[in-house]
Scaffold this motif. Structure first.
Motif, PDB file in Angstrom:
ATOM      1  N   GLU A 342       0.839  -1.202   0.000  1.00 44.56           N
ATOM      2  CA  GLU A 342       0.000   0.000   0.000  1.00 44.56           C
ATOM      3  C   GLU A 342       0.880   1.261   0.000  1.00 44.56           C
ATOM      4  O   GLU A 342       0.603   2.222  -0.735  1.00 44.56           O
ATOM      5  CB  GLU A 342      -0.913   0.001   1.222  1.00 44.56           C
ATOM      6  N   ASN A 343       1.933   1.233   0.815  1.00 42.14           N
ATOM      7  CA  ASN A 343       2.843   2.373   0.846  1.00 42.14           C
ATOM      8  C   ASN A 343       3.558   2.545  -0.501  1.00 42.14           C
ATOM      9  O   ASN A 343       3.769   3.673  -0.973  1.00 42.14           O
ATOM     10  CB  ASN A 343       3.875   2.194   1.960  1.00 42.14           C
ATOM     11  N   THR A 344       3.942   1.438  -1.093  1.00 43.93           N
ATOM     12  CA  THR A 344       4.614   1.507  -2.400  1.00 43.93           C
ATOM     13  C   THR A 344       3.687   2.113  -3.447  1.00 43.93           C
ATOM     14  O   THR A 344       4.095   2.938  -4.268  1.00 43.93           O
ATOM     15  CB  THR A 344       5.049   0.103  -2.828  1.00 43.93           C
ATOM     16  N   LEU A 345       2.411   1.688  -3.414  1.00 43.53           N
ATOM     17  CA  LEU A 345       1.440   2.211  -4.375  1.00 43.53           C
ATOM     18  C   LEU A 345       1.241   3.717  -4.190  1.00 43.53           C
ATOM     19  O   LEU A 345       1.186   4.485  -5.175  1.00 43.53           O
ATOM     20  CB  LEU A 345       0.112   1.477  -4.211  1.00 43.53           C
ATOM     21  N   LYS A 346       1.160   4.169  -2.936  1.00 41.46           N
ATOM     22  CA  LYS A 346       0.998   5.601  -2.672  1.00 41.46           C
ATOM     23  C   LYS A 346       2.211   6.384  -3.172  1.00 41.46           C
ATOM     24  O   LYS A 346       2.069   7.462  -3.767  1.00 41.46           O
ATOM     25  CB  LYS A 346       0.808   5.833  -1.179  1.00 41.46           C
ATOM     26  N   ALA A 347       3.425   5.851  -2.940  1.00 42.73           N
ATOM     27  CA  ALA A 347       4.639   6.527  -3.387  1.00 42.73           C
ATOM     28  C   ALA A 347       4.693   6.609  -4.904  1.00 42.73           C
ATOM     29  O   ALA A 347       5.073   7.643  -5.482  1.00 42.73           O
ATOM     30  CB  ALA A 347       5.864   5.791  -2.853  1.00 42.73           C
ATOM     31  N   THR A 348       4.300   5.524  -5.577  1.00 44.42           N
ATOM     32  CA  THR A 348       4.290   5.511  -7.044  1.00 44.42           C
ATOM     33  C   THR A 348       3.322   6.557  -7.591  1.00 44.42           C
ATOM     34  O   THR A 348       3.627   7.303  -8.537  1.00 44.42           O
ATOM     35  CB  THR A 348       3.912   4.120  -7.557  1.00 44.42           C
ATOM     36  N   LYS A 354       3.776  14.151  -9.918  1.00 37.36           N
ATOM     37  CA  LYS A 354       4.702  15.260 -10.121  1.00 37.36           C
ATOM     38  C   LYS A 354       5.345  15.191 -11.504  1.00 37.36           C
ATOM     39  O   LYS A 354       5.539  16.209 -12.158  1.00 37.36           O
ATOM     40  CB  LYS A 354       5.794  15.232  -9.063  1.00 37.36           C
ATOM     41  N   ILE A 355       5.686  13.965 -11.947  1.00 36.43           N
ATOM     42  CA  ILE A 355       6.355  13.842 -13.241  1.00 36.43           C
ATOM     43  C   ILE A 355       5.393  14.114 -14.385  1.00 36.43           C
ATOM     44  O   ILE A 355       5.734  14.785 -15.363  1.00 36.43           O
ATOM     45  CB  ILE A 355       6.963  12.430 -13.381  1.00 36.43           C
ATOM     46  N   LEU A 356       4.178  13.659 -14.270  1.00 35.91           N
ATOM     47  CA  LEU A 356       3.219  13.756 -15.371  1.00 35.91           C
ATOM     48  C   LEU A 356       2.308  14.969 -15.256  1.00 35.91           C
ATOM     49  O   LEU A 356       1.387  15.131 -16.055  1.00 35.91           O
ATOM     50  CB  LEU A 356       2.354  12.486 -15.415  1.00 35.91           C
ATOM     51  N   GLN A 357       2.553  15.825 -14.266  1.00 31.80           N
ATOM     52  CA  GLN A 357       1.667  16.977 -14.053  1.00 31.80           C
ATOM     53  C   GLN A 357       1.611  17.922 -15.237  1.00 31.80           C
ATOM     54  O   GLN A 357       0.519  18.318 -15.663  1.00 31.80           O
ATOM     55  CB  GLN A 357       2.105  17.735 -12.798  1.00 31.80           C
ATOM     56  N   PRO A 358       2.760  18.330 -15.879  1.00 30.61           N
ATOM     57  CA  PRO A 358       2.681  19.246 -17.032  1.00 30.61           C
ATOM     58  C   PRO A 358       1.986  18.570 -18.205  1.00 30.61           C
ATOM     59  O   PRO A 358       2.308  17.436 -18.551  1.00 30.61           O
ATOM     60  CB  PRO A 358       4.148  19.545 -17.362  1.00 30.61           C
ATOM     61  N   SER A 359       1.014  19.256 -18.782  1.00 28.64           N
ATOM     62  CA  SER A 359       0.294  18.732 -19.928  1.00 28.64           C
ATOM     63  C   SER A 359       0.466  19.668 -21.111  1.00 28.64           C
ATOM     64  O   SER A 359       1.102  20.724 -21.012  1.00 28.64           O
ATOM     65  CB  SER A 359      -1.193  18.578 -19.587  1.00 28.64           C
ATOM     66  N   LEU A 360      -0.139  19.336 -22.258  1.00 26.00           N
ATOM     67  CA  LEU A 360      -0.053  20.156 -23.461  1.00 26.00           C
ATOM     68  C   LEU A 360      -0.667  21.541 -23.223  1.00 26.00           C
ATOM     69  O   LEU A 360      -0.179  22.546 -23.728  1.00 26.00           O
ATOM     70  CB  LEU A 360      -0.755  19.439 -24.613  1.00 26.00           C
ATOM     71  N   LEU A 361      -1.701  21.567 -22.405  1.00 25.57           N
ATOM     72  CA  LEU A 361      -2.353  22.856 -22.132  1.00 25.57           C
ATOM     73  C   LEU A 361      -1.424  23.785 -21.359  1.00 25.57           C
ATOM     74  O   LEU A 361      -1.474  24.999 -21.504  1.00 25.57           O
ATOM     75  CB  LEU A 361      -3.636  22.619 -21.322  1.00 25.57           C
TER      76      LEU A 361
END
Length: 365
Positions: A342-348, A354-361
């Protein structure tokens, strides 16, 4: 190396799917408390588990067979106890009426009524049934094995029931052996042989039977030996006149017809025949011995069944322990792994956000 956004999306997707799959599997194990929920979880363990479950099912069925056979035999023993009590009462009455000082024709006729009741009681026991089965009818368990005159309508079958792998035990006694005394001694129901100077051993009896099957010449010698035995024991044995497949050898093999003994005793009481009453005493003793040996045979079978039950119950516990070792989970381990996953899933999910936050918009603003 150039890392494109699509590569980040793909890696994130793979990591999330892996964590969720492991999470789902751990949740299933925690909910069922089983390590093996499908064959692919542990093919070798599944094979051992199925084999153990098959053995456990077999043990459960053997225990059911044992319970049924034990109930049948215990009921048979209770019924035979009633016959024994009836014969004891018959002997008590015969003794009281066998001498003139303590009895008269009037008292004997009065006692005859009670003897008739003992006869009916014995007949009722002989036709007793457990559930829908008559217990003394051999294989014929659906019809009354005895007629009102004491004639036997059943057969000599012994119902064998499997109590373990390759082990069988008879759960009934044929009624003709118990109540009519047919082959009571050769069948083991009545083992004692009348004592006397001309007594023959069981081995000698067996030899005589074999000789009797070989031919007329040997048969003649058997009859000579049997006649010697009959002459020597006629005074003490009341069964010398019975018929069997071995002619005069029946003196060694037959017991007493309980119904005939009681009927003759009743007739002696009604006719005020003191000699007949005194003659019935020895026959009642043989009949009681016959029932006692039958009960002993039933008791030995019940003891055998109880020992088998104890052994199978231990085997059942061993099989359940074996199954538990194969398929059950360690609760501490499973909940520890669940928390870790569960902790691993939350960390992932946090790092992926944070990595995928920037989008084309975000770039088009």
């Amino acid at each position: 190396m150039r890392v494109s956004d699509s590569m980040n999306y793909a890696k994130t997707k793979i990591a999330l799917e892996k964590n969720r799959s492991e999470m789902s599997e751990l949740q299933t194990q925690a909910a069922s408390q089983k390590r093996i929920n499908k064959p692919s979880d542990d093919p070798v363990g599944t094979t051992k588990l199925l084999s153990s479950r098959t053995d456990a099912k077999g043990i459960d069925q053997y225990l059911k067979n044992l319970d049924f056979a034990q109930t049948f035999l215990n009921f048979t023993d209770q019924s035979l106890e009633e016959v024994t009590n009836g014969l004891i009462r018959a002997k008590e009455l015969a003794l009281s009426q066998s001498n003139d000082p303590s009895s008269s024709d009037i008292t004997r006729k009065a006692v005859a009524t009670e003897i008739r009741q003992l006869y009916n009681q014995s007949l009722q026991v002989a036709n007793r049934k457990l559930g829908n089965r008559f217990i003394f009818g051999g294989y014929g368990t659906t019809d009354n094995p005895f007629k009102n005159d004491g004639a036997y309508k059943g057969d000599r079958g012994e119902i064998m029931i499997e109590i373990n792998k390759g082990a069988y035990v008879a759960m009934n006694l044929p009624g003709d052996v118990v109540f009519l005394g047919r082959d009571a001694k050769t069948s083991g129901v009545l083992n004692s042989v009348p004592a006397g100077p001309g007594e023959l051993s069981e081995t000698q009896m067996q030899e005589m039977r074999q000789k009797g099957e070989e031919g007329q010449k040997e048969e003649g010698s058997i009859r000579d030996l049997a006649s010697v035995k009959s002459a020597s024991s006629s005074a003490s044995s009341p069964t010398s006149s019975k018929e069997s497949d071995f002619g005069e050898m029946s003196v060694f093999m037959e017991g007493e017809n309980i119904f005939k003994v009681l009927a003759n005793l009743e007739t002696g009481m009604v006719s005020n025949d003191k000699a007949a009453i005194q003659d019935s005493l020895d026959k009642i003793d043989v009949a009681m011995d016959q029932i006692v040996h039958a009960r002993a045979k039933v008791g030995s079978r019940v003891m055998n069944l109880q020992n088998t039950i104890d052994s199978l119950q231990k085997a059942s516990v061993d099989e359940k322990s074996k199954q538990s070792n194969i398929e059950d989970v360690d609760s501490f381990e499973i909940f520890s792994n669940l928390s870790q996953n569960e902790n691993t899933l939350k960390a992932t999910m946090a790092t992926s956000a944070k990595i995928l936050q920037p989008s084309l918009l975000d770039f088009l603003r």
